[in-house]
Motif scaffolding. Structure first.
Motif, short mmCIF file in Angstrom:
data_model
loop_
_atom_site.label_atom_id
_atom_site.label_comp_id
_atom_site.label_asym_id
_atom_site.label_seq_id
_atom_site.Cartn_x
_atom_site.Cartn_y
_atom_site.Cartn_z
N LEU A 166 62.45 41.30 36.70
CA LEU A 166 62.23 39.97 37.24
C LEU A 166 62.20 39.95 38.77
O LEU A 166 61.68 39.01 39.37
CB LEU A 166 63.32 39.01 36.75
CG LEU A 166 63.27 38.60 35.28
CD1 LEU A 166 64.58 37.93 34.89
CD2 LEU A 166 62.10 37.65 35.03
N ASP A 167 62.78 40.97 39.38
CA ASP A 167 62.91 40.99 40.83
C ASP A 167 61.67 41.52 41.53
O ASP A 167 61.53 41.37 42.75
CB ASP A 167 64.11 41.85 41.25
CG ASP A 167 65.39 41.37 40.60
OD1 ASP A 167 65.48 40.16 40.31
OD2 ASP A 167 66.29 42.19 40.37
N SER A 168 60.78 42.14 40.79
CA SER A 168 59.58 42.70 41.41
C SER A 168 58.60 41.59 41.75
O SER A 168 58.34 40.71 40.93
CB SER A 168 58.91 43.70 40.46
OG SER A 168 59.81 44.73 40.10
N PRO A 169 58.05 41.60 42.96
CA PRO A 169 57.06 40.58 43.31
C PRO A 169 55.82 40.70 42.44
O PRO A 169 55.50 41.78 41.93
CB PRO A 169 56.75 40.89 44.78
CG PRO A 169 57.09 42.33 44.95
CD PRO A 169 58.27 42.58 44.04
N ALA A 170 55.15 39.60 42.26
CA ALA A 170 53.92 39.62 41.47
C ALA A 170 52.91 40.57 42.08
O ALA A 170 52.82 40.67 43.31
CB ALA A 170 53.33 38.21 41.38
N PRO A 171 52.19 41.32 41.27
CA PRO A 171 51.19 42.26 41.82
C PRO A 171 50.21 41.55 42.73
O PRO A 171 49.72 40.45 42.40
CB PRO A 171 50.50 42.81 40.57
CG PRO A 171 51.47 42.59 39.46
CD PRO A 171 52.21 41.33 39.79
N ALA A 172 49.94 42.16 43.87
CA ALA A 172 49.02 41.54 44.84
C ALA A 172 47.56 41.80 44.48
O ALA A 172 46.66 41.13 45.01
CB ALA A 172 49.32 42.08 46.24
N THR A 173 47.32 42.75 43.59
CA THR A 173 45.94 43.10 43.24
C THR A 173 45.27 41.97 42.49
O THR A 173 45.76 41.52 41.45
CB THR A 173 45.92 44.37 42.38
OG1 THR A 173 46.62 45.42 43.06
CG2 THR A 173 44.51 44.82 42.10
N SER A 174 44.16 41.49 43.00
CA SER A 174 43.41 40.43 42.32
C SER A 174 42.63 41.02 41.15
O SER A 174 42.47 42.24 41.04
CB SER A 174 42.43 39.77 43.29
OG SER A 174 41.41 40.68 43.66
N ARG A 175 42.16 40.14 40.28
CA ARG A 175 41.38 40.61 39.14
C ARG A 175 40.11 41.32 39.63
O ARG A 175 39.71 42.35 39.08
CB ARG A 175 41.02 39.44 38.22
CG ARG A 175 40.25 39.87 36.97
CD ARG A 175 39.97 38.72 36.03
NE ARG A 175 39.26 39.16 34.85
CZ ARG A 175 39.83 39.70 33.78
NH1 ARG A 175 41.16 39.86 33.77
NH2 ARG A 175 39.13 40.09 32.73
N GLU A 176 39.51 40.77 40.65
CA GLU A 176 38.28 41.37 41.19
C GLU A 176 38.54 42.77 41.73
O GLU A 176 37.76 43.70 41.50
CB GLU A 176 37.69 40.48 42.28
CG GLU A 176 37.06 39.18 41.78
CD GLU A 176 38.10 38.18 41.27
OE1 GLU A 176 39.28 38.28 41.70
OE2 GLU A 176 37.73 37.32 40.45
N ASP A 177 39.65 42.93 42.46
CA ASP A 177 39.97 44.24 43.02
C ASP A 177 40.29 45.24 41.91
O ASP A 177 39.87 46.40 41.96
CB ASP A 177 41.16 44.13 43.97
CG ASP A 177 40.80 43.45 45.27
OD1 ASP A 177 39.59 43.39 45.59
OD2 ASP A 177 41.71 42.95 45.97
N LEU A 178 41.05 44.80 40.91
CA LEU A 178 41.39 45.69 39.81
C LEU A 178 40.12 46.13 39.07
O LEU A 178 39.96 47.31 38.74
CB LEU A 178 42.35 45.00 38.85
CG LEU A 178 42.81 45.85 37.64
CD1 LEU A 178 44.31 45.69 37.42
CD2 LEU A 178 42.07 45.45 36.38
N CYS A 179 39.23 45.20 38.83
CA CYS A 179 37.99 45.55 38.13
C CYS A 179 37.12 46.47 38.98
O CYS A 179 36.45 47.37 38.44
CB CYS A 179 37.23 44.28 37.77
SG CYS A 179 38.02 43.30 36.47
N ARG A 180 37.17 46.30 40.28
CA ARG A 180 36.41 47.18 41.15
C ARG A 180 36.96 48.60 41.09
O ARG A 180 36.21 49.58 41.04
CB ARG A 180 36.46 46.65 42.58
CG ARG A 180 35.48 47.34 43.54
CD ARG A 180 35.55 46.74 44.94
NE ARG A 180 35.32 45.30 44.89
CZ ARG A 180 36.24 44.38 45.18
NH1 ARG A 180 37.46 44.76 45.52
NH2 ARG A 180 35.95 43.09 45.12
#
Length: 380
Positions: A166-180
């Protein structure tokens, strides 16, 4: 105590992750603290001096551990000698029960306080060790809500500190970046495949997971399977696979529509990401035969144990076939299916139950560091 000597011991990738957060919290409280022990690259990056190659520590299963027993006995002897020579002020084991229960006993016999973080799941397979944890620890920091009362009944000073995920910040990677990164289409659904974080798990699960993904894609055209690859496993293990792979597992879960997950912590990671899942597990036949006679829990999936009910389908050993896994996954990919709606509601309940009571201003690692301060103050 301004500069304590603290021995930390973690033996798996998840332990390395959570141990690194604790090491950072300890350093914030005692900048001159001397940290050493067992762990992985994340703990090393936070200033923990490692005594062994982390790649030799990640072993699980009765049969597999027995084959490596001489190595672990030698390592335990060395860690015990280091504990005494360095005049250690606190031992902080992190999960990893086979090794750390013995280390905890050695520490108590030497008069060194023990703060055990992430209680091993002995309540599932070895109830007698619940009592051992009570005897060998001064504090027991647990991360599953039902564990505090269970261990307190055995006489342990158990404290629920909340789940570290629960302490980990939400991933900063956007869906577009991940798909790229994975050469995917952003407008098409993603099926995340989590075969495990150990080489032996990946070897057993990957063929079944790949065939399942092929079958699900045949029934849901346009589906994009993606493999979660562990950085602790040699790259050659994943060579020649038909689907892309990513090492950012949290970002993958965040943007996946559903997941096929090996039982373990990854089921809670999927729950916190709000990703409906199917759980599967295969192991050595002899290990499975022994486990059936020792394990005493209604589910293999942590997410189901925390929920107190079967909110994700489970398939173990011979039942984990591509046909069965496919049938369970397909409804979870349908936005209009009742199975998907019910799963999403249940996952939100699981997330809420993993939060420790309090004002939410500190996380699990900070609570563990506070418990360490209590013990060190008492020892002083």
């Amino acid at each position: 105590m301004s500069s304590p000597n603290i021995l930390l011991a973690a033996g798996e990738p998840s332990g390395d992750l959570h141990g690194a957060a604790v090491a950072a919290a300890l350093k914030r409280r005692w900048p001159d603290a001397r940290l050493y022990g067992l762990g992985g690259p994340r703990m090393a990056a936070e200033g923990v001096e490692l005594l062994a190659d982390p790649r030799r520590l990640a072993v699980m299963g009765f049969v597999e551990v027995v084959a490596r027993l001489p190595f672990f006995l030698r390592l335990l002897r060395r860690v015990g000698e280091e504990m005494l020579e360095r005049r250690t002020d606190l031992v902080l084991p992190i999960d990893y029960p086979g090794f750390n229960l013995r280390l905890s006993r050695m520490a108590r016999e030497a008069g060194v306080p023990v703060l055990y973080y992430i209680a091993p799941q002995v309540w599932a397979w070895h109830r007698s060790r619940v009592q051992q944890l009570a005897e060998f620890t001064d504090r027991l920091a647990v991360i599953l809500p039902f564990e505090e009362a269970l261990f307190r009944e055995a006489g342990a000073d158990a404290r629920f500190v909340g789940h570290p995920l629960l302490d980990s910040p939400a991933p900063a990677t956007s869906r577009e970046d991940l798909c790229r990164q994975a050469n995917l289409r952003p407008d098409r659904p993603i099926l995340a495949l989590f075969p495990g974080s150990r080489a032996q798990e990946v070897t057993r699960h990957l063929p079944v997971f790949l065939e399942t993904a092929r079958r699900v894609r045949a029934r849901r055209p346009g589906l994009q399977p993606v493999i979660a690859a562990s950085e602790m496993i040699p790259r050659r293990t994943y060579e020649g696979l038909p689907f892309p792979r990513l090492t950012d597992s949290r970002a993958l879960l965040r943007h996946a529509h559903a997941a096929l997950v090996k039982s373990g912590t990854a089921t809670l990671e999927a729950a916190l990401a709000g990703t409906p899942m199917v759980i599967a597990y295969r192991t050595h036949p002899l290990t499975y035969w022994l486990a059936r006679r020792l394990v005493r829990v209604p589910s293999i999936g942590l997410v189901n144990l925390v929920a107190g009910e079967r909110i994700a389908c489970e398939f173990v050993q011979g039942a984990a076939t591509p046909a069965a896994l496919t049938d369970a996954l397909v409804p979870l990919l349908d936005p209009d299916a009742a199975e998907r709606r019910e799963a999403l509601i249940a996952l939100r309940r699981v997330r809420a139950s993993l939060m420790a009571p309090g004002d939410g201003t500190c996380g699990a690692a900070e609570r563990v560091a506070a418990l360490a301060a209590e013990l060190l103050a008492g020892a002083g």
